[in-house]
Write a protein that holds these residues in place. Structure first.
Motif, PDB file in Angstrom:
ATOM      1  N   ASN A 149     -10.085   0.753   1.133  1.00 55.80           N
ATOM      2  CA  ASN A 149     -10.642   1.513   2.245  1.00 55.80           C
ATOM      3  C   ASN A 149     -11.951   0.838   2.664  1.00 55.80           C
ATOM      4  O   ASN A 149     -12.919   0.816   1.898  1.00 55.80           O
ATOM      5  CB  ASN A 149     -10.908   2.959   1.825  1.00 55.80           C
ATOM      6  CG  ASN A 149     -11.419   3.813   2.965  1.00 55.80           C
ATOM      7  OD1 ASN A 149     -10.680   4.139   3.885  1.00 55.80           O
ATOM      8  ND2 ASN A 149     -12.697   4.173   2.921  1.00 55.80           N
ATOM      9  N   GLY A 150     -11.948   0.223   3.840  1.00 53.18           N
ATOM     10  CA  GLY A 150     -13.157  -0.420   4.345  1.00 53.18           C
ATOM     11  C   GLY A 150     -13.282  -1.892   4.011  1.00 53.18           C
ATOM     12  O   GLY A 150     -14.301  -2.509   4.348  1.00 53.18           O
ATOM     13  N   LEU A 151     -12.288  -2.497   3.384  1.00 51.99           N
ATOM     14  CA  LEU A 151     -12.332  -3.924   3.033  1.00 51.99           C
ATOM     15  C   LEU A 151     -10.934  -4.505   3.202  1.00 51.99           C
ATOM     16  O   LEU A 151      -9.973  -4.000   2.616  1.00 51.99           O
ATOM     17  CB  LEU A 151     -12.810  -4.108   1.589  1.00 51.99           C
ATOM     18  CG  LEU A 151     -13.056  -5.554   1.130  1.00 51.99           C
ATOM     19  CD1 LEU A 151     -14.228  -6.161   1.896  1.00 51.99           C
ATOM     20  CD2 LEU A 151     -13.339  -5.597  -0.375  1.00 51.99           C
ATOM     21  N   ASP A 152     -10.817  -5.582   3.975  1.00 51.68           N
ATOM     22  CA  ASP A 152      -9.501  -6.099   4.336  1.00 51.68           C
ATOM     23  C   ASP A 152      -9.115  -7.316   3.497  1.00 51.68           C
ATOM     24  O   ASP A 152      -8.913  -8.411   4.011  1.00 51.68           O
ATOM     25  CB  ASP A 152      -9.471  -6.454   5.825  1.00 51.68           C
ATOM     26  CG  ASP A 152      -8.045  -6.694   6.323  1.00 51.68           C
ATOM     27  OD1 ASP A 152      -7.112  -6.212   5.651  1.00 51.68           O
ATOM     28  OD2 ASP A 152      -7.872  -7.367   7.360  1.00 51.68           O
TER      29      ASP A 152
ATOM     30  N   LEU B 212      -0.973   9.087 -11.431  1.00 55.47           N
ATOM     31  CA  LEU B 212       0.023   8.508 -10.524  1.00 55.47           C
ATOM     32  C   LEU B 212       0.706   7.305 -11.167  1.00 55.47           C
ATOM     33  O   LEU B 212       1.922   7.120 -11.020  1.00 55.47           O
ATOM     34  CB  LEU B 212      -0.641   8.091  -9.208  1.00 55.47           C
ATOM     35  CG  LEU B 212      -1.156   9.216  -8.309  1.00 55.47           C
ATOM     36  CD1 LEU B 212      -1.885   8.637  -7.105  1.00 55.47           C
ATOM     37  CD2 LEU B 212      -0.012  10.109  -7.844  1.00 55.47           C
ATOM     38  N   PHE B 213      -0.076   6.497 -11.888  1.00 52.20           N
ATOM     39  CA  PHE B 213       0.519   5.365 -12.603  1.00 52.20           C
ATOM     40  C   PHE B 213       1.559   5.854 -13.615  1.00 52.20           C
ATOM     41  O   PHE B 213       2.661   5.297 -13.717  1.00 52.20           O
ATOM     42  CB  PHE B 213      -0.563   4.580 -13.357  1.00 52.20           C
ATOM     43  CG  PHE B 213      -1.457   3.727 -12.493  1.00 52.20           C
ATOM     44  CD1 PHE B 213      -1.367   3.759 -11.113  1.00 52.20           C
ATOM     45  CD2 PHE B 213      -2.402   2.892 -13.075  1.00 52.20           C
ATOM     46  CE1 PHE B 213      -2.200   2.971 -10.321  1.00 52.20           C
ATOM     47  CE2 PHE B 213      -3.235   2.095 -12.298  1.00 52.20           C
ATOM     48  CZ  PHE B 213      -3.145   2.136 -10.922  1.00 52.20           C
ATOM     49  N   GLU B 214       1.201   6.891 -14.364  1.00 49.80           N
ATOM     50  CA  GLU B 214       2.101   7.408 -15.399  1.00 49.80           C
ATOM     51  C   GLU B 214       3.365   8.007 -14.788  1.00 49.80           C
ATOM     52  O   GLU B 214       4.464   7.842 -15.327  1.00 49.80           O
ATOM     53  CB  GLU B 214       1.390   8.452 -16.263  1.00 49.80           C
ATOM     54  CG  GLU B 214       0.351   7.878 -17.213  1.00 49.80           C
ATOM     55  CD  GLU B 214       0.955   6.943 -18.243  1.00 49.80           C
ATOM     56  OE1 GLU B 214       2.155   7.083 -18.570  1.00 49.80           O
ATOM     57  OE2 GLU B 214       0.226   6.059 -18.727  1.00 49.80           O
ATOM     58  N   GLU B 215       3.214   8.710 -13.662  1.00 51.53           N
ATOM     59  CA  GLU B 215       4.390   9.260 -12.989  1.00 51.53           C
ATOM     60  C   GLU B 215       5.326   8.139 -12.561  1.00 51.53           C
ATOM     61  O   GLU B 215       6.554   8.255 -12.674  1.00 51.53           O
ATOM     62  CB  GLU B 215       3.955  10.071 -11.767  1.00 51.53           C
ATOM     63  CG  GLU B 215       3.339  11.419 -12.096  1.00 51.53           C
ATOM     64  CD  GLU B 215       2.922  12.184 -10.857  1.00 51.53           C
ATOM     65  OE1 GLU B 215       3.333  11.781  -9.742  1.00 51.53           O
ATOM     66  OE2 GLU B 215       2.185  13.177 -10.994  1.00 51.53           O
ATOM     67  N   ARG B 216       4.748   7.054 -12.062  1.00 52.32           N
ATOM     68  CA  ARG B 216       5.552   5.906 -11.649  1.00 52.32           C
ATOM     69  C   ARG B 216       6.299   5.317 -12.843  1.00 52.32           C
ATOM     70  O   ARG B 216       7.508   5.041 -12.764  1.00 52.32           O
ATOM     71  CB  ARG B 216       4.632   4.856 -11.031  1.00 52.32           C
ATOM     72  CG  ARG B 216       5.320   3.559 -10.620  1.00 52.32           C
ATOM     73  CD  ARG B 216       4.293   2.554 -10.118  1.00 52.32           C
ATOM     74  NE  ARG B 216       4.913   1.269  -9.798  1.00 52.32           N
ATOM     75  CZ  ARG B 216       5.461   0.971  -8.634  1.00 52.32           C
ATOM     76  NH1 ARG B 216       5.456   1.865  -7.655  1.00 52.32           N
ATOM     77  NH2 ARG B 216       6.003  -0.219  -8.425  1.00 52.32           N
TER      78      ARG B 216
ATOM     79  N   PRO C  19       0.837  -1.216   0.000  1.00 53.88           N
ATOM     80  CA  PRO C  19       0.000   0.000   0.000  1.00 53.88           C
ATOM     81  C   PRO C  19       0.866   1.257   0.000  1.00 53.88           C
ATOM     82  O   PRO C  19       1.971   1.270   0.556  1.00 53.88           O
ATOM     83  CB  PRO C  19      -0.802  -0.122   1.297  1.00 53.88           C
ATOM     84  CG  PRO C  19      -0.827  -1.584   1.594  1.00 53.88           C
ATOM     85  CD  PRO C  19       0.494  -2.110   1.132  1.00 53.88           C
ATOM     86  N   GLU C  20       0.365   2.316  -0.636  1.00 53.30           N
ATOM     87  CA  GLU C  20       1.068   3.594  -0.693  1.00 53.30           C
ATOM     88  C   GLU C  20       0.097   4.713  -0.340  1.00 53.30           C
ATOM     89  O   GLU C  20      -1.070   4.699  -0.743  1.00 53.30           O
ATOM     90  CB  GLU C  20       1.648   3.823  -2.082  1.00 53.30           C
ATOM     91  CG  GLU C  20       2.711   2.809  -2.478  1.00 53.30           C
ATOM     92  CD  GLU C  20       3.225   3.028  -3.883  1.00 53.30           C
ATOM     93  OE1 GLU C  20       3.656   4.152  -4.177  1.00 53.30           O
ATOM     94  OE2 GLU C  20       3.168   2.071  -4.689  1.00 53.30           O
ATOM     95  N   GLU C  21       0.608   5.689   0.393  1.00 52.12           N
ATOM     96  CA  GLU C  21      -0.240   6.754   0.908  1.00 52.12           C
ATOM     97  C   GLU C  21      -0.947   7.526  -0.203  1.00 52.12           C
ATOM     98  O   GLU C  21      -2.114   7.906  -0.063  1.00 52.12           O
ATOM     99  CB  GLU C  21       0.595   7.715   1.752  1.00 52.12           C
ATOM    100  CG  GLU C  21      -0.218   8.816   2.420  1.00 52.12           C
ATOM    101  CD  GLU C  21       0.631   9.743   3.267  1.00 52.12           C
ATOM    102  OE1 GLU C  21       0.070  10.629   3.945  1.00 52.12           O
ATOM    103  OE2 GLU C  21       1.872   9.592   3.249  1.00 52.12           O
ATOM    104  N   SER C  22      -0.254   7.758  -1.315  1.00 48.66           N
ATOM    105  CA  SER C  22      -0.852   8.562  -2.387  1.00 48.66           C
ATOM    106  C   SER C  22      -2.113   7.911  -2.940  1.00 48.66           C
ATOM    107  O   SER C  22      -3.082   8.594  -3.290  1.00 48.66           O
ATOM    108  CB  SER C  22       0.162   8.787  -3.509  1.00 48.66           C
ATOM    109  OG  SER C  22       0.660   7.551  -3.986  1.00 48.66           O
ATOM    110  N   TYR C  23      -2.127   6.570  -3.023  1.00 44.76           N
ATOM    111  CA  TYR C  23      -3.318   5.855  -3.499  1.00 44.76           C
ATOM    112  C   TYR C  23      -4.370   5.737  -2.394  1.00 44.76           C
ATOM    113  O   TYR C  23      -5.568   5.870  -2.653  1.00 44.76           O
ATOM    114  CB  TYR C  23      -2.931   4.470  -4.014  1.00 44.76           C
ATOM    115  CG  TYR C  23      -1.965   4.507  -5.178  1.00 44.76           C
ATOM    116  CD1 TYR C  23      -2.393   4.839  -6.452  1.00 44.76           C
ATOM    117  CD2 TYR C  23      -0.614   4.221  -5.001  1.00 44.76           C
ATOM    118  CE1 TYR C  23      -1.519   4.874  -7.533  1.00 44.76           C
ATOM    119  CE2 TYR C  23       0.271   4.261  -6.062  1.00 44.76           C
ATOM    120  CZ  TYR C  23      -0.180   4.588  -7.322  1.00 44.76           C
ATOM    121  OH  TYR C  23       0.701   4.634  -8.379  1.00 44.76           O
ATOM    122  N   ASP C  24      -3.905   5.483  -1.175  1.00 40.00           N
ATOM    123  CA  ASP C  24      -4.839   5.361  -0.053  1.00 40.00           C
ATOM    124  C   ASP C  24      -5.589   6.666   0.199  1.00 40.00           C
ATOM    125  O   ASP C  24      -6.758   6.646   0.611  1.00 40.00           O
ATOM    126  CB  ASP C  24      -4.093   4.946   1.215  1.00 40.00           C
ATOM    127  CG  ASP C  24      -3.554   3.517   1.126  1.00 40.00           C
ATOM    128  OD1 ASP C  24      -4.006   2.772   0.232  1.00 40.00           O
ATOM    129  OD2 ASP C  24      -2.683   3.158   1.935  1.00 40.00           O
TER     130      ASP C  24
END
Length: 404
Positions: free
Chosen positions: A63-66, A157-161, A27-32
């Motif tokens: 978010n909300g599902l584990d 964000l995908f493209e930046e990566r 997990p990454e904060e930018s996506y979360d």
């Protein structure tokens, strides 16, 4: 229940998914942050960023599902990417033939679904930004717009990566090329220096030892010796240029400014017609790479001496300590640089003056080496000049902290 259909362009779509290297990443904060925001906007207890892989639905952010993944054949998102719309809404999965008996509906009570496809620049649908609810419902037009807009942000964000990986690959390629070029320069220089030295030595011996040489033969030997010396200067300059980064280390020295200037002047100024003045004359310490800075000053001061057209050459060296950098200026009263040449003087092999005061052709390597050294030292150099009057180089060096 209906298994999601496989898109006609599945091979290309799967390749597009894999190029971002996101599958099985943490997990990454930018996506979360995005899944948290879209849950709030859509008033939905669950939001996910998913990537539809070969046989599974990988969940990059939840978010909300584990859970971190689910089978593709039970995936809501598998249906979303197979459709023609950029957003798929399922008001009540219990009443939709595609999802009756679906384990996600039965086990996790996922009844409402809205998913905006993550579409790359080539039109491939990689996955979705989606929201779920435990009750039948729909989205407002504003919520639909927000979901689609945030899906585009996820793709950004995908493209930046991806671009980061591409830049890293390019940097590695450039590093390899530079190392190959450095090795080539070293090998060629080593192989050329010895025969050049022999040519120069033989030419000198012939000039001194042969008394019956004709005037023309003596001139030819002089040309041969001068050409060999010129090539030797090029070789030395090229070696210095390509090995410049080796002079710069991560360790910084506490350098006495006065001692440094006096050492450089002693190495570069032997003519009594050259006057060097420097300020401040009192003891001042710099935290910098001593060897690299010494080489920079040697190049600048020796150039001021070589390209002076005055009977009495004056060189003024000044240190100014700013809050975040050192500024060292070297100003001479020499021939100056034409305005049209100012922007080119730091280019490799560019020669602003045809000959120095001794009639020797410059190599165009010295100032390029200075600029390269400063680049490795997080610094830069500027130049101002008035043709026929003066030239001033200003070296800007970032202040460093000495590491014990």
């Amino acid at each position: 229940m209906i298994t999601p259909p496989i898109p006609d362009n599945e091979l290309q779509r799967q390749a597009a998914v894999e190029k971002y290297r996101l599958l099985d990443t943490m997990p990454e904060e930018s996506y979360d942050n995005i899944t948290s925001i879209i849950s709030t906007i859509c008033d939905a207890p669950i939001s996910l960023i998913t990537l539809v892989d070969k046989n599974r639905n990988f969940i990059k952010s939840r978010n909300g599902l584990d859970i971190s993944e689910s089978p593709r054949d039970t995936s809501f998102c598998g249906h979303a990417i197979a459709g023609n719309d950029d957003i798929m809404i399922v008001p009540d999965a219990r009443e939709d033939e595609r999802f009756k008996g679906n384990s996600l509906v039965n086990d996790f009570k996922l009844i409402f679904y809205a998913g905006a496809s993550l579409i790359d620049k080539n039109g491939y649908k990689l996955g979705t930004l989606c929201v779920y609810d435990h009750k039948p419902r729909t989205l407002t037009e504003k919520q639909k717009g927000a979901l689609k807009a945030m899906a585009k942000q996820v793709m950004s964000l995908f493209e930046e990566r991806f671009q980061t990986f591409e830049l890293q690959k390019l940097k590695e390629q450039v590093d390899v090329r530079n190392q190959e070029l450095k090795d080539f320069a070293g090998i060629v220089s080593h192989d050329l220096k010895s025969p050049l030295s022999n040519i120069i030595m033989i030419a000198e011996l012939l000039q001194k030892g042969e008394k019956n040489l004709s005037k023309q033969s003596d001139e030819y030997l002089g040309y041969l010796k001068e050409s060999s010396n010129s090539m030797s200067r090029y070789i030395d300059g090229m070696l210095q240029f390509y090995r410049s980064e080796e002079l710069v280390s991560e360790d910084y020295d506490e350098v006495s400014y006065v001692d440094l200037i006096e050492e450089v002047v002693a190495m570069t100024v032997v003519d009594e017609s050259v006057e060097v003045r420097y300020t401040p004359e009192k003891e001042t310490s710099l935290i910098t790479n001593e060897i690299a800075l010494q080489q920079i000053l040697i190049n600048l001061i020796s150039n001021a001496v070589k390209y002076s057209d005055k009977d009495h050459t004056k060189i003024d060296i000044k240190l100014i300590t700013h809050q975040e950098e050192y500024e060292i200026s070297v100003r001479d009263n020499g021939s100056g640089i034409a305005p049209e040449n100012i922007d080119s003087v730091f280019k490799l092999f560019y020669v602003a003056a045809k000959q120095d005061r001794n009639g020797k052709q410059g190599t165009g390597i010295g100032l390029a080496t200075v600029a390269r050294l400063l680049e490795h030292m997080d610094g830069h150099i500027t130049v101002e000049s008035q043709l026929g009057e003066w030239t001033e180089f200003k070296v800007h060096l970032a202040k460093k902290v000495k590491i014990s």
